[in-house]
Design a protein around this motif. Structure first.
Motif, mmCIF file in Angstrom:
data_model
loop_
_atom_site.group_PDB
_atom_site.id
_atom_site.type_symbol
_atom_site.label_atom_id
_atom_site.label_comp_id
_atom_site.label_asym_id
_atom_site.label_seq_id
_atom_site.Cartn_x
_atom_site.Cartn_y
_atom_site.Cartn_z
ATOM 1 N N MET A 104 -16.778 56.049 54.147
ATOM 2 C CA MET A 104 -16.026 54.797 54.226
ATOM 3 C C MET A 104 -16.884 53.750 54.941
ATOM 4 N N LYS A 105 -17.365 52.756 54.199
ATOM 5 C CA LYS A 105 -18.220 51.729 54.771
ATOM 6 C C LYS A 105 -17.424 50.550 55.319
ATOM 7 N N HIS A 106 -16.187 50.402 54.888
ATOM 8 C CA HIS A 106 -15.311 49.344 55.378
ATOM 9 C C HIS A 106 -14.045 49.984 55.927
ATOM 10 N N PHE A 107 -13.788 49.761 57.218
ATOM 11 C CA PHE A 107 -12.605 50.339 57.843
ATOM 12 C C PHE A 107 -11.415 49.407 57.638
ATOM 13 N N PRO A 108 -10.343 49.876 56.999
ATOM 14 C CA PRO A 108 -9.207 48.979 56.718
ATOM 15 C C PRO A 108 -8.363 48.722 57.957
ATOM 16 N N ILE A 109 -8.135 47.446 58.250
ATOM 17 C CA ILE A 109 -7.252 47.057 59.352
ATOM 18 C C ILE A 109 -6.399 45.882 58.885
ATOM 19 N N PHE A 110 -5.330 45.588 59.635
ATOM 20 C CA PHE A 110 -4.550 44.385 59.409
ATOM 21 C C PHE A 110 -4.785 43.471 60.613
ATOM 22 N N LEU A 111 -5.404 42.326 60.383
ATOM 23 C CA LEU A 111 -5.793 41.415 61.455
ATOM 24 C C LEU A 111 -4.670 40.424 61.741
ATOM 25 N N ALA A 112 -4.335 40.252 63.016
ATOM 26 C CA ALA A 112 -3.318 39.271 63.395
ATOM 27 C C ALA A 112 -3.900 37.868 63.230
ATOM 28 N N VAL A 113 -3.283 37.049 62.372
ATOM 29 C CA VAL A 113 -3.787 35.689 62.126
ATOM 30 C C VAL A 113 -2.748 34.617 62.437
ATOM 31 N N ALA A 119 -16.923 34.047 64.352
ATOM 32 C CA ALA A 119 -15.973 34.320 63.274
ATOM 33 C C ALA A 119 -16.467 35.458 62.387
ATOM 34 N N LEU A 120 -15.534 36.217 61.833
ATOM 35 C CA LEU A 120 -15.868 37.192 60.801
ATOM 36 C C LEU A 120 -16.056 36.455 59.486
ATOM 37 N N VAL A 121 -17.109 36.803 58.770
ATOM 38 C CA VAL A 121 -17.518 36.025 57.604
ATOM 39 C C VAL A 121 -17.330 36.809 56.308
ATOM 40 N N ASN A 122 -16.753 36.137 55.307
ATOM 41 C CA ASN A 122 -16.717 36.654 53.947
ATOM 42 C C ASN A 122 -17.338 35.609 53.027
ATOM 43 N N ILE A 123 -18.350 36.039 52.267
ATOM 44 C CA ILE A 123 -18.968 35.157 51.274
ATOM 45 C C ILE A 123 -18.517 35.653 49.907
ATOM 46 N N GLY A 128 -22.938 42.160 50.228
ATOM 47 C CA GLY A 128 -23.967 42.543 51.185
ATOM 48 C C GLY A 128 -24.040 41.653 52.408
ATOM 49 N N ASP A 129 -23.744 40.356 52.269
ATOM 50 C CA ASP A 129 -23.836 39.426 53.399
ATOM 51 C C ASP A 129 -22.482 39.144 54.043
ATOM 52 N N SER A 130 -21.446 39.876 53.639
ATOM 53 C CA SER A 130 -20.106 39.670 54.188
ATOM 54 C C SER A 130 -19.808 40.680 55.291
ATOM 55 N N ASP A 131 -19.067 40.219 56.301
ATOM 56 C CA ASP A 131 -18.626 41.110 57.383
ATOM 57 C C ASP A 131 -17.358 41.865 56.995
ATOM 58 N N PHE A 132 -16.580 41.326 56.080
ATOM 59 C CA PHE A 132 -15.344 41.966 55.660
ATOM 60 C C PHE A 132 -15.100 41.638 54.194
ATOM 61 N N ILE A 133 -14.199 42.378 53.574
ATOM 62 C CA ILE A 133 -13.818 42.105 52.193
ATOM 63 C C ILE A 133 -12.319 41.847 52.149
ATOM 64 N N THR A 134 -11.891 41.077 51.185
ATOM 65 C CA THR A 134 -10.468 40.819 50.997
ATOM 66 C C THR A 134 -9.949 41.754 49.914
ATOM 67 N N PRO A 135 -9.009 42.634 50.240
ATOM 68 C CA PRO A 135 -8.541 43.607 49.250
ATOM 69 C C PRO A 135 -7.579 42.986 48.251
ATOM 70 N N ALA A 136 -7.316 43.741 47.187
ATOM 71 C CA ALA A 136 -6.182 43.403 46.323
ATOM 72 C C ALA A 136 -4.909 43.710 47.107
ATOM 73 N N ILE A 137 -3.913 42.859 47.003
ATOM 74 C CA ILE A 137 -2.739 42.972 47.867
ATOM 75 C C ILE A 137 -1.455 43.024 47.047
ATOM 76 N N GLU A 189 -14.435 48.758 48.089
ATOM 77 C CA GLU A 189 -15.730 48.420 48.677
ATOM 78 C C GLU A 189 -16.644 47.730 47.664
ATOM 79 N N GLY A 190 -16.010 46.960 46.788
ATOM 80 C CA GLY A 190 -16.764 46.206 45.803
ATOM 81 C C GLY A 190 -17.239 47.006 44.608
ATOM 82 N N ALA A 191 -16.931 48.305 44.588
ATOM 83 C CA ALA A 191 -17.476 49.165 43.537
ATOM 84 C C ALA A 191 -16.716 49.033 42.221
#
Length: 466
Positions: free
Chosen positions: A1-10, A98-102, A107-116, A129-131
């Motif tokens: 698991m290269k991306h650990f899933p969390i729910f961030l308080a925004v 800030a956490l960055v998503n491009i 490869g250059d993103s700190d996090f990914i946005t999942p399907a919700i 994980e983008g696969a």
């Protein structure tokens, strides 16, 4: 698991988006569902973004992002659709913490946005994980159809009721209450009386569960199958998903245990043939103790609990304690092993019966009808037979079995590290010594692998295959 899933308080926190085209629009449609403070920087924003800014749903600055614009941002999205501009703005955002998503740049993103799947406050996030984005969208579509549209309403009302439900003891009683609410009472009330009727229904449901008083637990004796998680039955999977306590044997695959409810207590019964083990009396006592204290106990056995699983001894102890039980069968190792070599346990004009033997019971072996088994065409599945291979070989040949009778030994049947040793009765013991099998193995007497299955086996011991 290269991306650990969390729910961030925004809630109340800044989310900055750089860009005003299609990529930015796609992200903003999702971000506007949150309670974050959204800021967009774009020299030429799309009309929709301008409209959202006019209605106060976000703030818009009609110029490119500059230093200082991302201060205090929790998240940053680079959606400029230009690699150079995305890299420039991402560097500015990272400098502020800030956490960055491009967009479209994993490869250059700190996090990914999942399907919700959104049933606020129930949210299901799906990531690959983008696969395989197409796979994520397919799973999302499937869940959208499965989850009731009123689930979010029930969850919001249920949240306000949690303090009352705390009157129920933690564990099975409290879970039974919430299960009844979310999957039976709640949907029925919404359908017939609307959301206004939910609180009275919750009060009545709670009174009903409180009136039940303390209840004794129950036990499911569950077959874990041969090891491949996909061979687990649906009923077994459901049992693991709701059990309070899982008491498992040594041969149960770790992948199966991963399916147990995270809050469940996992207890290793640790029985091992010819070596150190928990006594059957201790295992019986463990099962009864937890069930008597109100727990839902899953006694998890490798394969099928009705085949060489000491099932009767455990049932007798459970019944003596007045505890309810049931058996959930599993796929036995013989079925998985014979499937692994492309054969069947019975065949017309060859054998109309098959014998299941255990090599662990040496007394039973000595009393077996070896003369009948030694006849041509007979088939037997011998469990735990590695250590008694020489004894089996001697008994069968003594009673007239042909030296060239095929014998196949399958180690770790159905698992990724399955190995197949194809031999004959005359060389069985020597070939097993040479193969040096370390995992659980089942011996199929009278059967050889089909040629195609033998050639396909990555773990076949070629130098001893006959």
């Amino acid at each position: 698991m290269k991306h650990f899933p969390i729910f961030l308080a925004v809630e109340g926190r800044r989310i900055v988006v750089s860009g005003g085209g299609d990529a930015a629009l796609a992200k903003l449609r999702l971000l506007l569902k949150t309670e974050g403070r959204i800021a967009v920087f774009a020299a030429s924003p799309a009309p929709e973004i301008v409209d959202w800014a006019k209605t106060g749903r976000l703030s818009l600055t009609t110029r490119p992002l500059q230093r200082g614009d991302a201060i205090c941002a929790a998240l940053f999205y680079g959606a400029n659709e230009d690699a150079t501009e995305d890299a420039r703005t991402a560097a500015i955002a990272r400098a502020t913490g800030a956490l960055v998503n491009i967009v479209d740049n994993l490869g250059d993103s700190d996090f990914i946005t999942p399907a919700i799947v959104d049933r606020d406050p129930v949210v299901v996030a799906i990531g690959t994980e983008g696969a395989a984005p197409v796979l994520a969208r397919a799973i999302k579509a499937d869940l959208e159809g499965r989850l009731s549209p009123v689930l979010g309403t029930l969850a919001r009302i249920g949240k306000t009721f949690r303090h009352k439900a705390d009157a129920l003891p933690m564990g099975a009683k409290r879970r039974d209450f919430w299960s009844a609410f979310y999957f039976k009472t709640g949907p029925q009330v919404v359908e017939t009386a609307g959301s206004a009727g939910i609180i009275p229904a919750l009060d009545a449901l709670l009174d009903h569960h409180l009136a039940k008083g303390d209840q004794i637990g129950r036990v499911d004796l569950v077959g874990a199958g041969p090891g491949d998680p996909e061979l687990l039955t649906m009923k077994a999977r459901k049992a693991l998903d709701t059990a309070d306590v899982v008491i498992y044997d040594r041969l149960v695959a770790p992948e199966i245990l991963e399916l147990a409810r995270r809050e469940a207590t996992l207890l290793d019964a640790g029985k091992e043939g010819f070596g150190p083990s928990a006594s059957q009396t201790d295992i019986n006592a463990m099962i009864v103790e937890h069930a008597a204290n109100g727990a839902y106990v899953v006694r998890l056995k490798a394969g099928d609990p009705t085949v060489f699983g000491r099932l009767d001894e455990e049932i007798e102890a459970i019944e003596a304690a007045g505890i309810a039980w049931r058996i959930i069968p599993g796929i036995t190792a013989a079925s998985a092993a014979v499937a692994g070599i492309g054969q069947s346990l019975t065949k017309r004009q060859r054998n109309a019966s098959v014998r299941f033997l255990t090599g662990h019971d040496m007394k039973g072996f000595a009393e077996h009808d070896w003369r009948t088994l030694a006849r041509e065409g007979e088939v037997a599945a011998i469990y735990m037979g590695k250590r008694s291979a020489r004894f089996i070989q001697g008994r069968l040949m003594m009673h007239g079995a042909g030296p060239a009778t095929p014998v196949t030994v399958i180690e770790n049947a159905s698992r990724p590290d399955q190995r197949v040793v194809s031999t004959t009765l005359s060389t069985l013991s020597a070939d097993l010594d040479e193969a040096n099998l370390s995992g659980p193995a089942l011996m199929l007497y009278g059967l050889a692998p089909r040629a195609a299955m033998l050639a396909a086996s990555e773990f076949q011991t070629q130098d001893i295959a006959l």
